[in-house]
Design an enzyme around this catalytic site. Structure first.
Site, PDB file in Angstrom:
ATOM      1  N   ASP A  65      36.665  40.203  48.349  1.00 13.89           N
ATOM      2  CA  ASP A  65      38.043  40.633  48.508  1.00 13.89           C
ATOM      3  C   ASP A  65      38.974  39.418  48.595  1.00 13.89           C
ATOM      4  O   ASP A  65      38.857  38.610  49.516  1.00 13.89           O
ATOM      5  CB  ASP A  65      38.127  41.468  49.785  1.00 13.89           C
ATOM      6  CG  ASP A  65      39.455  42.174  49.901  1.00 13.89           C
ATOM      7  OD1 ASP A  65      39.897  42.750  48.900  1.00 13.89           O
ATOM      8  OD2 ASP A  65      40.054  42.132  50.982  1.00 13.89           O
ATOM      9  N   THR A  98      44.888  41.657  44.827  1.00 15.05           N
ATOM     10  CA  THR A  98      45.220  40.356  45.416  1.00 15.05           C
ATOM     11  C   THR A  98      44.694  39.209  44.565  1.00 15.05           C
ATOM     12  O   THR A  98      45.401  38.226  44.355  1.00 15.05           O
ATOM     13  CB  THR A  98      44.648  40.240  46.839  1.00 15.05           C
ATOM     14  OG1 THR A  98      43.253  40.525  46.812  1.00 15.05           O
ATOM     15  CG2 THR A  98      45.324  41.231  47.768  1.00 15.05           C
ATOM     16  N   THR A  99      43.471  39.358  44.072  1.00 17.16           N
ATOM     17  CA  THR A  99      42.916  38.275  43.246  1.00 17.16           C
ATOM     18  C   THR A  99      43.736  38.145  41.971  1.00 17.16           C
ATOM     19  O   THR A  99      44.091  37.035  41.552  1.00 17.16           O
ATOM     20  CB  THR A  99      41.439  38.565  42.904  1.00 17.16           C
ATOM     21  OG1 THR A  99      40.772  38.994  44.083  1.00 17.16           O
ATOM     22  CG2 THR A  99      40.763  37.349  42.351  1.00 17.16           C
ATOM     23  N   ASP A 390      40.731  49.059  50.327  1.00 17.77           N
ATOM     24  CA  ASP A 390      41.380  48.920  49.023  1.00 17.77           C
ATOM     25  C   ASP A 390      41.536  50.285  48.357  1.00 17.77           C
ATOM     26  O   ASP A 390      42.580  50.609  47.807  1.00 17.77           O
ATOM     27  CB  ASP A 390      40.547  48.025  48.086  1.00 17.77           C
ATOM     28  CG  ASP A 390      40.717  46.545  48.408  1.00 17.77           C
ATOM     29  OD1 ASP A 390      41.508  46.223  49.317  1.00 17.77           O
ATOM     30  OD2 ASP A 390      40.062  45.719  47.756  1.00 17.77           O
TER      31      ASP A 390
END
Ligand code: ADP
Ligand code: MG
Length: 554
Positions: A65, A98-99, A390
């Site tokens: 994550d 997010t990545t 998520d």
């Protein structure tokens, strides 16, 4: 630091200040930002790898994550911290991606560096990036499909895409079903308050044994073995004071001079506890959740009355119970009335993996559900929890916005194509920045391919040609390497994850680009918990350490 003004050196900054300006400052910041992005790039997508993070006391987190990785990394570099903030705002606004956001930000910086080398001014790059970002968001919105709150199948695909590649991968079908049911249960007019979904984790059993309870689960057991294990038609008292004799003054001493006096004192205490239990009983309550302690004698009386009681319940749980059962939290036991009581069909203590838990089901307000997540080890359960987090986030966002896009690099490829057309109409050097932005977005399909062990150039070429031919949903199937219609393949994501990634990545890249002067070590004022000693040499404010306060202020 001395600056030459004419012949006279003028001292404007204190001796231990470090200053970097111009291209050096830009390069330093770009390098910092790129380094952070590079560190999470290998985790992107279904075939992304995990990271093992070892804390200073040897604690271990294994995760895929992005935001977790970045939060656990102790990032010192100020520009790198701004990239970490990209992940945080992405998590907050969109719940996933997010990545993606961080990788795009890193790539925007890298492409900006190339332009700087060609003498394109940073403000030109910044304004080109901004125009491109706006066009990108527009394009994403145009390409999005509608989805409704009751479209269980699509929502479940959204949840599954968010869980792909995480620790929960194998169980994603059953978990996604739980997630969708939970969100649908608490949704009200397109609004979803995740506070109404309680997630409890239990180590033991398989991930597939995770379940959804329409109601609340409290990770506690009843206080006394003689209390009933199950109460039907529960009337629930929620109490946030101790069911004990309060010693109002800490050093009150009771002096007794005879056994009789002692006995009467004890009788008196017992009498007071008896009264408390009677007050509770008279309100009609048959279940008690107490946020504080319950005296042994009171426990005994409660058990005699057939009341199921729980002590030291979490404050947050008491609040949630109030909402779920329609009860009111009582602080003064003698004031408790029937109106204060919450209602539930059943309250029952059950054993989950050898642990007692209290299940409060069939509540007055069904808009409150709990998930029990299970897994073989603590690391597994923790990673399942992050994946669920998520998944809940994306399903919530989808229910709120009602818009989805294909995944697998499809939207990034499509937007890049649109931006290259758009660039033709942009005047001057800004055009170069718009083109650079288009190229930067393709880092997503490229990375998905790379992480899947595919040839990224081949993949990108086939993707582009599909999109050129009008196939807007063409994305990369990371398992086979084929280019497929992602919507048909069930790889879908909320629109907001993509628009937010574009926005936050652009904001951070532009902010970093516009900096041409880094002054480190000065007393930034205000933000530090302790002001550095102004007079002392080598005080705590010196060097890069002093930048800690700065990161927080931005
Ligand atoms: P992020 O933190 O950005 O969400 P992830 O590791 O979750 O990072 O990866 C998200 C990317 O993986 C998205 O671009 C998404 O479309 C893609 N993806 C997810 N599942 C698949 C799949 N089955 N095939 C191809 N791409 C996928
Ligand atoms: Mg994700």
């Amino acid at each position: 630091m001395a600056q030459n003004m004419g012949n006279q050196p003028v001292l404007v900054l204190s001796e231990d200040t470090e200053r970097t300006s111009g291209r050096d400052a830009q390069s330093m910041n770009i390098a910092g930002g790129k380094a952070v992005a590079e560190s999470v790039r290998t985790t992107l997508g279904p075939k992304g790898m995990d990271k093992m993070l070892v804390g200073s006391i040897g604690d271990i987190v294994i995760t895929n994550d992005g935001v977790t990785i970045l939060n656990k990394m102790d990032v010192e570099h100020p520009a790198a911290k701004m990239i970490v903030e990209v992940a945080e705002s992405q998590e907050e606004e969109a719940g996933d991606g997010t990545t993606t956001a961080v990788v795009i930000a890193g790539e925007l910086l890298k492409r900006a560096e190339d332009l700087l080398e060609q003498d394109v001014h940073p403000t030109v790059i910044a304004s080109g990036y901004r125009r491109a970002a706006e066009k990108a968001r527009e394009t994403l919105e145009e390409n999005a499909d509608d989805v409704g709150t009751d479209d269980t199948e699509k929502l479940s695909k959204i949840a599954q895409t968010a869980m792909t590649g995480k620790g929960a991968e194998e169980a994603k079908e059953s978990l996604s079903e739980l997630v969708v049911r939970a969100v649908q249960a608490v949704a009200e007019d397109g609004e979803v308050d995740l506070e109404n979904i309680k997630v409890e984790t239990v180590v033991g059993g398989a991930v597939e044994d995770s379940e959804l309870i329409e109601g609340m689960i409290i990770d506690k057991d009843r206080v006394h073995a003689n209390m009933p294990k199950r109460v039907d038609d529960a009337r629930i008292a929620l109490i946030d004071t101790p069911i004990e004799i309060q010693e109002t003054e800490a050093d009150t001493e009771v002096s007794v001079s005879s056994p009789d006096e002692l006995q009467s004192f004890l009788d008196q205490e017992e009498e007071m506890l008896r009264e408390m239990v009677d007050d509770i009983k008279e309100s009609g309550a048959n279940v008690v959740f107490c946020q504080k302690g319950i005296d042994d004698m009171a426990q005994h009386f409660l058990a005699q009355e057939g009341i199921l009681a729980v002590r030291r319940a979490k404050k947050s749980d008491i609040k949630k119970l109030a909402r779920a059962t329609g009860g009111r939290v009582v602080s003064n036991i003698s004031d408790i009335t029937e109106d204060d009581l919450g209602r539930a069909g059943t309250v029952e203590e059950r054993v989950v993996s050898g642990d007692e838990m209290i299940f409060v089901e069939d509540c007055e307000n069904p808009k409150s559900v709990s998930m029990i997540l299970r897994g073989g080890t603590e690391h597994v359960v923790d990673e399942v929890e992050r994946a669920i987090d998520d998944a809940l986030g994306v399903v919530r966002v989808t229910v709120q916005d009602g818009k989805i896009l294909p995944g697998g690099g499809a939207p990034e490829t499509e937007v890049a194509l649109t931006l290259r057309d758009f660039a033709d109409g942009v005047e001057g050097r800004e055009q170069l920045a718009v083109e650079a932005f288009a190229d930067a977005l393709e880092i997503i399909p490229r990375t998905l391919a790379e992480n899947a062990g595919l040839d990224s150039i081949d993949s990108l070429v086939s993707l582009r040609s599909k999109h050129d031919g009008g196939d807007k949903n063409a994305g990369l199937d990371a398992t086979t390497g084929d280019i497929l219609d992602m919507t048909e393949g069930g790889v879908v994501e909320p629109l907001r994850v993509k628009t937010q990634a574009v926005s936050s990545a652009t904001d951070a890249a532009v902010m970093i680009l516009r900096i041409d002067d880094v002054i480190a070590g000065g007393d930034m004022g205000g933000d530090d918990e302790e002001m550095p000693d102004m007079g002392g040499a080598g005080g705590p404010g010196g060097g890069m350490g002093g930048m800690g306060g700065m990161g927080g202020a931005m």
